[in-house]
Design an enzyme around this catalytic site. Structure first.
Site, PDB file in Angstrom:
ATOM      1  CE  LYS A 285      34.881  43.521  39.654  1.00 20.55           C
ATOM      2  NZ  LYS A 285      33.585  42.843  39.482  1.00 20.55           N
TER       3      LYS A 285
ATOM      4  CB  SER B  14      33.841  39.895  41.962  1.00 21.95           C
ATOM      5  OG  SER B  14      33.221  40.547  40.871  1.00 21.95           O
TER       6      SER B  14
ATOM      7  CB  SER C  88      30.114  41.192  40.842  1.00 23.62           C
ATOM      8  OG  SER C  88      30.490  39.861  41.032  1.00 23.62           O
TER       9      SER C  88
END
Lengths: 489, 95
Positions: free
Chosen positions: A82, A157, A181
């Site tokens: 990420k 996210s 997330s």
């Protein structure tokens, strides 16, 4: 499966076995993942940066390493990270225009750990800007699409990481979870995503959103892989004061197939009003399966303060964010607005152009909650209710070994559906937020489909008891085949 | 809790943002709506409840004050938008 073109479908444990027996090489495996990316990335858009050249160099190094008889569980296995976890020499954007050109001078602790195993880093995944969002639509660059239905969101996210693993672009990925997330996108994309206990995995090098809630964790194709990655990520670091010095077990020891005598509570408050009936039905079926596996299931479990979690979270997380994001002033790194006459004007213009709407919204919310006259009514009040929520979790785990809930009240929603209604977007995390507030660990595992869209089951345990979570998750996974399904891409 | 236009402008200035007129109007409505949903917390009796700043119960965390190598100056300055004589360059803070 041995054809080079199909290698991208492998799990970590399958790939490791083939690498160990020298039936495949890391370069072959990495090329296969890169080829897969070339096919699906234009549809899914999971990655912000693809580091194909350095990935192939790392793969060649891993092969040399394996050639000398050294192999660890993640050696030579391609992963995606990420884009808010710092990677030395690879730009780390946080999905923001503010950090579009930022190249960290150091690696996050978790990246050091992956590199120590000779893992292969394929690139950085898309995300909601500064991890603020539940759909990956708040990325400053482009939205990611759900591989099960390209017109829907992958969740967020960590939506890029989840979509990439679901489409076999990477064997596994790293994400971060502040209010859901990792788990919510894992649920929306039918993969396994674990948010470890707060303090279990180092946050050093994780760009801060809400420091008392953030945790890094793995997104994997199955539960065995989750345990393998946790064996590498977990552990104390002296670099941060919230890292907890407690021993790391071998998580693969938890992968047993029965749940005999395990006490599982179903907290009724998580079956919220407005929950999709089909998701409720899928969870009922999954709970029935847990009983068949020998668990003692109690449907009368209760966490009465759950209804306050959304308010507590959306006061505390933005408050911490407003302080953490004060560092973006256009001086030391990141975007800097040109042509300002003085420092204050420069700061304001930099932040006005560098941040997107959701980040501004949360900075405003947090600034308000911390401002003179409102600090006690909002911030202090939320911290006190946080204590009550935490205590309820402490109490409930005297009665149960694990709790089971839906990961999200609905399946993946349409792109654009909640973009203009922030409160509706916030409600997408209603089942995952309380877990971060309490600091306990939780996983999302595939638990069925509604009209072709995945449903996630959340399993929660007491702090530092990831082992029980993995035991429940593994037993359930072995008794079902949801994790074997792949999106039609 | 309804936010007034003036309150929003005050928050914008505290947060060092420079929002456009249309953003201010939009945020006034959206933030008011979000804050209304926070009122639920007033139902909770927290008279004898301590604050929780974080989830783990660690206190007074210390480590040895050992020296270690820092990052080379050029690597740290590599991301700087503006620099002069190996320093970060900022805009004037005094008139």
């Amino acid at each position: 499966m041995n054809a080079v073109s199909d290698l991208y479908q492998l799990t970590i444990h399958e790939a490791h076995e083939l690498l160990r027996q020298r039936k495949i090489s890391s370069v072959e495996l990495t090329k296969s993942a890169l080829t897969r990316m070339a096919v699906v990335e234009s549809k899914v858009r999971a990655c912000i940066t693809i580091t194909d050249e350095s990935a192939l160099e790392q793969a060649a190094e891993a092969d040399t390493h394996i050639g000398t008889g050294h192999i660890q569980p993640l050696t030579g296995i391609p992963t995606l990270v990420k884009d808010l976890i710092c990677t030395k020499g690879i730009r780390t954007t946080c999905g923001s225009k503010m950090l579009e050109a930022f190249v960290p001078p150091y690696d996050a602790t978790v990246i050091e750990k992956l590199k120590a195993q000779k893992a292969v880093i394929l690139g950085k995944t898309n995300m909601d800007e500064f991890a603020m969002g539940s759909s990956t639509e708040h990325s400053a660059f482009f939205p990611t699409h759900n591989p099960w239905d390209l017109s829907r969101v992958p969740g967020g996210s960590s939506g890029g990481s989840a979509a990439a693993v679901a489409t076999d672009e990477a064997v596994y990925a790293l994400g971060s979870d502040t209010g859901g997330s990792i788990r919510q996108p894992a649920g929306f994309c039918s993969i396994v995503g674990l948010k470890p206990s707060y303090g279990r995995v180092s946050r050093f090098g994780l760009v801060a959103f809400a420091s008392s809630l953030d945790q890094i964790g793995p997104l994997t194709k199955d539960v065995t892989d989750c345990a393998l990655v946790m064996n590498v990520l977990a552990g104390y670091t002296p670099r941060e004061s919230t890292s907890v010095p407690c021993p790391v077990p071998d998580y693969t020891k938890s992968l047993v197939r029965n749940l005999k005598d395990l006490r599982i509570g179903i907290p009724q408050e998580y079956f919220v009003e407005g929950m999709q009936q089909e998701v409720r039905d899928a969870l009922e079926t999954a709970i029935g399966r847990l009983k068949q596996l020998g668990a003692q299931v109690d449907r009368e479990a209760s966490l009465p303060s759950t209804k306050y979690a959304l308010a507590v979270y959306y006061i505390l997380a933005p408050s911490e964010a407003s302080a953490n994001l004060a560092r973006y002033d256009g001086v030391k790194y990141g975007f800097s607005a040109p042509n300002a006459s003085n420092a204050i004007e420069a700061t304001e213009r930099t932040r006005q152009s560098g941040f997107g709407p959701e980040v501004k919204r949360r900075i405003m919310l947090g600034t308000y909650a911390l401002s003179a006259g409102y600090y006690d009514a909002y911030y202090v009040k939320a911290q006190k209710v946080r204590t009550l929520i935490r205590q309820e979790f402490e109490d409930i785990f005297r009665k149960y070994d694990a709790l089971v809930t839906p990961t999200s009240p609905t399946v993946a929603f349409n792109l654009g559906e909640k973009l203009e209604d922030p409160l509706q977007m916030y409600l997408a995390d209603v089942c995952t937020l309380p877990i971060n507030i309490a600091g306990v660990p939780a996983i999302s595992v595939p638990a069925g489909f509604v009209d072709g869209l995945p449903v996630g089951m959340q399993i929660i345990a007491k702090p530092f008891d990831e082992e029980t979570i993995l035991r429940v998750a593994f037993a359930y996974e072995q008794a079902t085949d949801w994790h074997e399904r792949r999106p039609p891409l | 809790m309804k936010l007034s236009h003036e309150e929003v402008i005050h928050i914008v200035s505290l947060a060092r943002l420079a929002l456009s007129q249309s953003e201010i109007e939009k945020f006034t409505v959206q933030l008011s709506h979000i804050l209304e949903n926070f009122e639920i917390l007033q139902q909770v009796d927290t008279t004898n409840t301590a604050r929780a700043a974080q989830a783990v119960q660690l206190q007074n965390v210390f480590r040895d004050d050992t020296t270690a190598k820092s990052y080379p100056q050029n690597e740290i300055l590599a991301n700087a938008p503006d620099q002069e004589e190996n320093c970060f360059k900022v805009r004037p803070i005094l008139e």
